[in-house]
Design a protein around this motif. Structure first.
Motif, mmCIF file in Angstrom:
data_model
loop_
_atom_site.group_PDB
_atom_site.id
_atom_site.type_symbol
_atom_site.label_atom_id
_atom_site.label_comp_id
_atom_site.label_asym_id
_atom_site.label_seq_id
_atom_site.Cartn_x
_atom_site.Cartn_y
_atom_site.Cartn_z
ATOM 1 N N GLU A 125 0.839 -1.338 -0.006
ATOM 2 C CA GLU A 125 -0.156 -0.337 0.098
ATOM 3 C C GLU A 125 0.537 1.393 -0.134
ATOM 4 O O GLU A 125 2.010 1.281 0.817
ATOM 5 N N ASP A 126 0.239 2.242 -0.766
ATOM 6 C CA ASP A 126 1.194 3.566 -1.000
ATOM 7 C C ASP A 126 1.719 4.021 0.326
ATOM 8 O O ASP A 126 2.779 4.820 0.162
ATOM 9 N N ASP A 127 0.826 3.940 1.660
ATOM 10 C CA ASP A 127 0.819 4.817 2.889
ATOM 11 C C ASP A 127 2.289 3.944 3.015
ATOM 12 O O ASP A 127 3.451 4.620 3.397
ATOM 13 N N ARG A 163 5.702 4.539 1.402
ATOM 14 C CA ARG A 163 6.139 5.803 1.798
ATOM 15 C C ARG A 163 6.866 6.037 2.319
ATOM 16 O O ARG A 163 8.517 6.040 2.758
ATOM 17 N N PRO A 169 8.962 6.666 -3.496
ATOM 18 C CA PRO A 169 8.333 5.485 -3.511
ATOM 19 C C PRO A 169 8.819 4.995 -4.986
ATOM 20 O O PRO A 169 8.640 4.324 -6.342
ATOM 21 N N LYS A 219 9.066 1.823 -6.733
ATOM 22 C CA LYS A 219 7.823 0.986 -8.488
ATOM 23 C C LYS A 219 8.864 0.949 -9.155
ATOM 24 O O LYS A 219 8.821 0.174 -10.661
#
Length: 130
Positions: free
Chosen positions: A52-54, A57, A67, A71
């Motif tokens: 997940e993005d959070d 980060r 990030p 990726k």
């Protein structure tokens, strides 16, 4: 053409985190302490297909990258950069075997990758505006 130079193999986002962590010289315990989790949790994260993005980060911050670097991480390109280290002082390619580094090569790799991403974004913006 570039695709023929570099083998395209799929790495999960977790595997990319593991590779970057390893390149940076960090142990799972270090990342675990930065994230406030156990080493076993970091091991599980590094096996995940997606993150997940959070959390990504937080991981990126702990590893000292963005990030986007995680990726878009491509191990073959990084290996190429390491083997053909770019000398920023006099704009020439030097063989890694004869180059005495006066800087941290991992930091320079991250900087070069960031510049590559920025250039690609700028190119895409120009194409969108046409």
């Amino acid at each position: 053409m570039e695709e023929t130079v570099f083998n395209k193999k799929h790495l999960s986002i977790g595997q990319k985190v593991e590779r970057i962590r390893t390149f940076r010289g960090f142990k799972q315990e270090y990342l675990a302490s930065k994230l406030g989790v156990s080493q076993q949790t970091v091991s599980k994260i590094e096996q995940e297909e997606e993150i997940e993005d959070d959390l990504l980060r937080q991981i990126a911050e702990a590893l000292g990258v963005t990030p986007e670097v995680i990726k878009n991480f491509d191990e073959d390109k990084i290996t190429y950069i390491i083997n053909h280290q770019y000398n920023i002082y006099n704009n020439e390619i030097k063989d890694n075997a004869t180059n005495n580094f006066v800087f941290n090569p991992i930091e320079k790799i991250a900087e070069l990758y960031e510049r590559l991403l920025t250039t690609e974004r700028e190119k895409n913006e120009l194409l969108k505006n046409k």
